[in-house]
Design a protein around this motif. Structure first.
Motif, PDB file in Angstrom:
ATOM      1  N   VAL A  69       3.944 -11.940  -1.707  1.00  7.24           N
ATOM      2  CA  VAL A  69       4.876 -12.542  -0.757  1.00  7.24           C
ATOM      3  C   VAL A  69       4.092 -13.323   0.286  1.00  7.24           C
ATOM      4  N   ILE A  70       4.536 -14.542   0.554  1.00  2.00           N
ATOM      5  CA  ILE A  70       3.906 -15.385   1.570  1.00  2.00           C
ATOM      6  C   ILE A  70       4.871 -15.564   2.727  1.00  2.00           C
ATOM      7  N   SER A  82       0.349   0.096  -4.807  1.00  6.43           N
ATOM      8  CA  SER A  82      -0.649  -0.078  -5.862  1.00  6.43           C
ATOM      9  C   SER A  82      -0.776  -1.518  -6.341  1.00  6.43           C
ATOM     10  N   GLY A  83      -0.888  -2.450  -5.373  1.00  9.01           N
ATOM     11  CA  GLY A  83      -1.244  -3.793  -5.802  1.00  9.01           C
ATOM     12  C   GLY A  83      -0.496  -4.962  -5.224  1.00  9.01           C
ATOM     13  N   GLY A  84       0.534  -4.760  -4.413  1.00  8.11           N
ATOM     14  CA  GLY A  84       1.246  -5.878  -3.811  1.00  8.11           C
ATOM     15  C   GLY A  84       0.376  -6.620  -2.804  1.00  8.11           C
ATOM     16  N   VAL A  85       0.759  -7.857  -2.500  1.00  2.00           N
ATOM     17  CA  VAL A  85       0.011  -8.682  -1.550  1.00  2.00           C
ATOM     18  C   VAL A  85       0.990  -9.357  -0.594  1.00  2.00           C
ATOM     19  N   TYR A  86       0.684  -9.276   0.704  1.00  2.00           N
ATOM     20  CA  TYR A  86       1.460 -10.022   1.701  1.00  2.00           C
ATOM     21  C   TYR A  86       0.509 -10.913   2.489  1.00  2.00           C
ATOM     22  N   LEU A  87       0.814 -12.214   2.530  1.00  2.00           N
ATOM     23  CA  LEU A  87       0.011 -13.164   3.284  1.00  2.00           C
ATOM     24  C   LEU A  87       0.837 -13.716   4.438  1.00  2.00           C
ATOM     25  N   ASN A  88       0.338 -13.572   5.641  1.00  2.00           N
ATOM     26  CA  ASN A  88       0.978 -14.148   6.813  1.00  2.00           C
ATOM     27  C   ASN A  88       0.247 -15.447   7.151  1.00  2.00           C
ATOM     28  N   LEU A  89       0.929 -16.563   6.966  1.00  2.00           N
ATOM     29  CA  LEU A  89       0.311 -17.870   7.171  1.00  2.00           C
ATOM     30  C   LEU A  89       0.974 -18.573   8.349  1.00  2.00           C
ATOM     31  N   VAL A  95      -3.003 -10.097   4.395  1.00  2.00           N
ATOM     32  CA  VAL A  95      -3.890 -11.179   4.806  1.00  2.00           C
ATOM     33  C   VAL A  95      -3.244 -11.943   5.955  1.00  2.00           C
ATOM     34  N   ASN A  96      -4.028 -12.253   6.969  1.00  2.00           N
ATOM     35  CA  ASN A  96      -3.575 -13.179   8.007  1.00  2.00           C
ATOM     36  C   ASN A  96      -4.496 -14.381   8.014  1.00  2.00           C
ATOM     37  N   VAL A 132      -0.001  -6.881  10.617  1.00  2.00           N
ATOM     38  CA  VAL A 132      -0.192  -7.306   9.227  1.00  2.00           C
ATOM     39  C   VAL A 132      -1.501  -6.757   8.661  1.00  2.00           C
ATOM     40  N   VAL A 133      -2.598  -6.950   9.380  1.00  2.74           N
ATOM     41  CA  VAL A 133      -3.919  -6.655   8.828  1.00  2.74           C
ATOM     42  C   VAL A 133      -4.307  -5.186   8.974  1.00  2.74           C
TER      43      VAL A 133
END
Length: 321
Positions: free
Chosen positions: A74-75, A231-238, A269-270, A283-284
């Motif tokens: 998710v972004i 177990s493996g999701g990703v969230y990026l805060n841009l 990730v930020n 977030v981080v």
């Protein structure tokens, strides 16, 4: 009587062999030479395995692993991401099934909508503020508020309401809209607005109950995606310094509250031009303090985000060969 001091004698100082001392940097981690005009994978592999270069590669690996394990990526995007011209890249990753969902703040949705309408966005705030005409463009306010009201009547989320409206009116620059792409591809695009924080809230057609209703549906939709993050999701805060970090933290907490399993071992990730308090905390650090990985990478969006997204595409292609 004051004590007198003399310079110390160094003859009894303890030392240890250089080979026995732990070190943080070693030559094997250094940048590697690569061909002139290398391809992207050669360039990435040539970077030093040190500090942010190491973290950038770790983020790429996390996204690729999530894609291969069918875990959500998710972004979350602020308005500046749209204004930096990055919509085509994000839409490409949506089209190729790499991104599972997009979360926007209200400003990002406005820039996305305007780009679809006329291929341009972002006004000079200072030039219009004194006259009271900042944010008062008729077509943007009328069309977006109309879409939000209709969406509320249909119990749709704010993002889906706007995406559906854009597809219905088929503006000339529709291919640049993340909102429309989400609706076409069946990928959730959620919009999280703060009442009074966006220009369309100043227009005659603004409806607070419709804004709240549709944005609250989107909050619950985002939470449902995060429930699958373990177990493996990703969230990026841009590029969102306040709204999306706050929303993400509450959505994660709600997901953990409702889930029958632990939501851990994911990556956050930020990426921003400056590191702010809320993204770093919400977030981080806090979400991954039990188990998981949090990364903060600083740099200009128009350089760092294309590098990251193209690196993901290159890595996925390399893995498929």
């Amino acid at each position: 009587m004051q004590k007198k001091y003399k310079p110390i004698d160094l003859k009894n100082v303890k030392t240890l062999p250089l080979e026995d001392r732990p070190t943080k940097v070693q030559s094997s981690d250094f940048a590697q030479l690569c061909p002139v005009n290398p391809n992207l994978m050669q360039f990435l592999e040539s970077l030093p395995d040190i500090l942010k270069a190491r973290e950038l590669r770790a983020v790429v690996e996390a996204i690729v692993a999530a894609n291969q394990r069918q875990k959500p990526v998710v972004i979350g995007i602020g308005g500046h991401i749209i204004k930096c011209g990055l919509s085509p890249l994000i839409i490409q990753l949506m089209t190729e099934g790499i991104i599972s969902g997009i979360a926007m703040n209200g400003g990002a949705s406005i820039h996305d909508f305007e780009l679809a309408l006329i291929g341009r966005t972002s006004e000079d705030v200072a030039a219009s503020l004194e006259s009271g005409m900042f944010g008062m463009v008729r077509e943007t306010g009328e069309s977006m508020n109309h879409a939000i009201k209709l969406g509320s009547e249909r119990s749709l989320g704010l993002g889906e309401s706007l995406g559906m409206r854009l597809i219905e009116i088929a503006p000339p620059f529709l291919e640049y809209s993340i909102l429309a792409a989400g609706k076409k591809l069946g990928i959730p695009v959620t919009v999280h607005t703060a009442i009074g924080g966006d220009t369309i809230h100043m227009h005659p057609g603004a409806d607070g109950s419709a804004l709240g209703h549709t944005s609250f549906i989107d909050f619950r939709l985002l939470t449902s995606i995060i429930m699958d993050f373990d177990s493996g999701g990703v969230y990026l805060n841009l590029g969102s310094a306040v709204i999306l970090p706050e929303v993400f933290l509450k959505a994660l907490n709600l997901a953990r509250n409702l889930s029958s399993h632990k939501i851990e071992s994911f990556t956050t990730v930020n990426m921003d031009m400056l590191q702010h308090y809320r993204p770093l905390q919400n977030v981080v650090q806090r979400p991954t303090q039990i188990e998981g990985h949090g990364y903060s990478i600083t740099g200009h969006h128009e350089i760092m985000i294309p590098l990251l997204l193209h690196a993901v595409l290159a890595k996925l292609k390399a893995n498929s060969l």
